[in-house]
Design an enzyme around this catalytic site. Sequence first.
Site, PDB file in Angstrom:
ATOM      1  N   ASP A 190      -7.895   2.726  14.337  1.00 60.65           N
ATOM      2  CA  ASP A 190      -8.131   4.042  14.923  1.00 60.65           C
ATOM      3  C   ASP A 190      -6.804   4.574  15.449  1.00 60.65           C
ATOM      4  O   ASP A 190      -6.302   4.088  16.465  1.00 60.65           O
ATOM      5  CB  ASP A 190      -9.166   3.918  16.046  1.00 60.65           C
ATOM      6  CG  ASP A 190      -9.630   5.259  16.590  1.00 60.65           C
ATOM      7  OD1 ASP A 190      -9.059   6.288  16.201  1.00 60.65           O
ATOM      8  OD2 ASP A 190     -10.565   5.268  17.400  1.00 60.65           O
ATOM      9  N   ASP A 233       2.936   3.780   7.095  1.00 56.52           N
ATOM     10  CA  ASP A 233       3.226   2.841   6.012  1.00 56.52           C
ATOM     11  C   ASP A 233       3.143   1.396   6.495  1.00 56.52           C
ATOM     12  O   ASP A 233       2.506   0.541   5.871  1.00 56.52           O
ATOM     13  CB  ASP A 233       4.612   3.146   5.460  1.00 56.52           C
ATOM     14  CG  ASP A 233       4.909   2.403   4.171  1.00 56.52           C
ATOM     15  OD1 ASP A 233       3.962   1.931   3.517  1.00 56.52           O
ATOM     16  OD2 ASP A 233       6.099   2.298   3.809  1.00 56.52           O
ATOM     17  N   GLU A 291     -18.052   8.775  16.236  1.00 59.98           N
ATOM     18  CA  GLU A 291     -17.311   7.942  17.180  1.00 59.98           C
ATOM     19  C   GLU A 291     -16.901   8.749  18.399  1.00 59.98           C
ATOM     20  O   GLU A 291     -16.931   8.256  19.539  1.00 59.98           O
ATOM     21  CB  GLU A 291     -16.078   7.348  16.489  1.00 59.98           C
ATOM     22  CG  GLU A 291     -15.302   6.337  17.316  1.00 59.98           C
ATOM     23  CD  GLU A 291     -14.183   6.936  18.153  1.00 59.98           C
ATOM     24  OE1 GLU A 291     -13.516   6.182  18.883  1.00 59.98           O
ATOM     25  OE2 GLU A 291     -13.963   8.176  18.087  1.00 59.98           O
ATOM     26  N   ILE A 318       0.859  -1.179   0.000  1.00 56.98           N
ATOM     27  CA  ILE A 318       0.000   0.000   0.000  1.00 56.98           C
ATOM     28  C   ILE A 318       0.897   1.231   0.000  1.00 56.98           C
ATOM     29  O   ILE A 318       1.578   1.508   0.993  1.00 56.98           O
ATOM     30  CB  ILE A 318      -0.924   0.005   1.238  1.00 56.98           C
ATOM     31  CG1 ILE A 318      -1.783  -1.265   1.280  1.00 56.98           C
ATOM     32  CG2 ILE A 318      -1.789   1.256   1.248  1.00 56.98           C
ATOM     33  CD1 ILE A 318      -2.724  -1.425   0.098  1.00 56.98           C
ATOM     34  N   ASP A 378      -6.162  11.182  14.322  1.00 56.72           N
ATOM     35  CA  ASP A 378      -7.367  10.642  14.958  1.00 56.72           C
ATOM     36  C   ASP A 378      -8.614  11.200  14.282  1.00 56.72           C
ATOM     37  O   ASP A 378      -9.135  12.221  14.718  1.00 56.72           O
ATOM     38  CB  ASP A 378      -7.353  10.997  16.444  1.00 56.72           C
ATOM     39  CG  ASP A 378      -8.508  10.389  17.214  1.00 56.72           C
ATOM     40  OD1 ASP A 378      -9.159   9.467  16.687  1.00 56.72           O
ATOM     41  OD2 ASP A 378      -8.766  10.841  18.345  1.00 56.72           O
TER      42      ASP A 378
END
Length: 445
Positions: free
Chosen positions: A207, A309, A178, A51, A144
Site C-alpha cells: 500500500d 521499481d 479500503e 519487474i 495510494d
Amino acid sequence: MRRVRRTAAVAAALTIGGLLVPAAPAALAAPHPVAPTPVLAPAPALAAPDIPVANVKAHLSQLQSIASSNGGNRAHGRAGYKASLDYVKGKLDAAGFTTTVQQFTSSGATGYNLIADWPGGDTGQTVMAGSHLDSVTSGPGINDNGSGSAAVLETALAVSREQFKPAKHLRFAWWGAEELGLVGSKYYVNNLPSSERSKISGYLNFDMIGSPNPGYFVYDDNTALEKVFKDYYAGLNIPTEIETEGDGRSDHAPFKNVGIAVGGLFSGADYTKTSAQAQKWGGTAGQPFDRCYHSSCDTTANINDTALDRNSDAIAYAIWNLAAGSTTPPGGVFENTDDVAVPDNGAAVTSTVNVTGRTGNAPSNLKVDVDIRHTWRGDLVVDLLAPDGTAFRLKNSSSNDSADDVIASYTVNASAKAANGAWKLRVQDVAAQDTGYINSWKLTF
C-alpha cells in the site's frame, strides 16, 4: 491507505511465522532507471525475474485514464472503481489466472474484491499478496494505491510469463473499500472458514510503494517475512526502517488479527521525512513522503520511479522465494516474556502467545515451557488454553507441594486443535498468603 489518528507507538514484532526465509541476495545492482537490472544471488528455488518499471507505469497510466474518465477518482461505489477492477481482471484472465469477483455492501453501495489464483502448487500452503484498488473520492489515487495494485498485477503477470511452477499455491488480491475502513479485506477474511485461513502461510501487503519523497519501510509484524524484505534491500545496500506510520491502517490488519503471518512494504504517506532519513535515502527533509496523500494531485506525476521499481522487484523476490520450499519448518518457538501478576487467592489470569504461519493442526507432542515465580507453588492451578478455548490441565494445586516457583516443561496432545491462533497460559492462585507472577512461557512446535 486509510487515514487514522496518528500514533508514535512502534508495533512489536510477532514471532517467526513458518515461511521459508531465503538467503540474503548477494550485492545487487540498483534497479533501473538508476542502474542496470539487478541480478539475484542463487535462491532456494528460481531467481525472481526483474519487474520492468515501464510495465508497472503503464498500468498506472491506465488507472489514471480510468479516473479521469470517471469524475477524477476510483473510489468505492463509483464507476471508476469498477472500471479499475475490470481492467485488472482482464489482464489476469488473459494470463491464465482463475479469477473470482467477491461482492459486498458498504455505505449503501456494492463493493468488489478481486481474487486471482495461479493454477498449481500446494493449496494447503498458500502464499498471498494483495493491495487495495480503491482511491479516495478527492483524487485518482495513483500512489495510494495504484502503485501497490500495479506492482502486484505486474508481478502476477510475470508469474504467467515465466510459467512459474511454485511448490506453494499463489494467490493475489485487490481489495475494495479500503479507504472506508479495510472493508473489502475484512469481508474476505471474515468469510474464510478457519480451515481455509490455516492454509494461508503468509499474506504480503503493498500500500503506497512509489511515494515521490520516498522512504523504504518494512512491516515488522512477522519476523520471517520482515527478514525477506530486509535481506533484499541489504543486497541493494539500502537501509530500511520498521514501518510504523501505517501500522493497522491497511489490509494486512484483518489477516494479522486472525493469526495469519503478514508482511509488506511502504514508501511513506503524510508523515514528514527527517534529516536522518533524507541523508540515507535522499529526497527532501522536512517535507512529507507524499505531499499529495489523499489529494487531487495524486496523479501519475506523483510517483518516484526508482522507489516504484525497487519495491516492485522486491515483491517478485519475495513471491518467488517464499513459494519455493517448505513453508513449515521442522520446529518453531512462540514465546511471551511479559510479566503477569497472579493475585493471591484471586481470579485466574492469562498470558497470550499468538501462533502464526503454521499449517494444519498443532502436534501431538506440543511442548509447553512455563516459568512462574511464586512463594508457594502448591497454591497454583495452571492450564493451557487452545485458540478455541479448550483447556489442557498442566498442574493441579496441592497442599503438599511446598516448593517455590513453577519452572517446568509439559507435553500436550493438541493434535485436534488448529495450530494458528491465540494460545493462553491460565494461572490461578487458589489459597491465601502467597503471591507471584508469570515470568515467561513458550510453545515449541
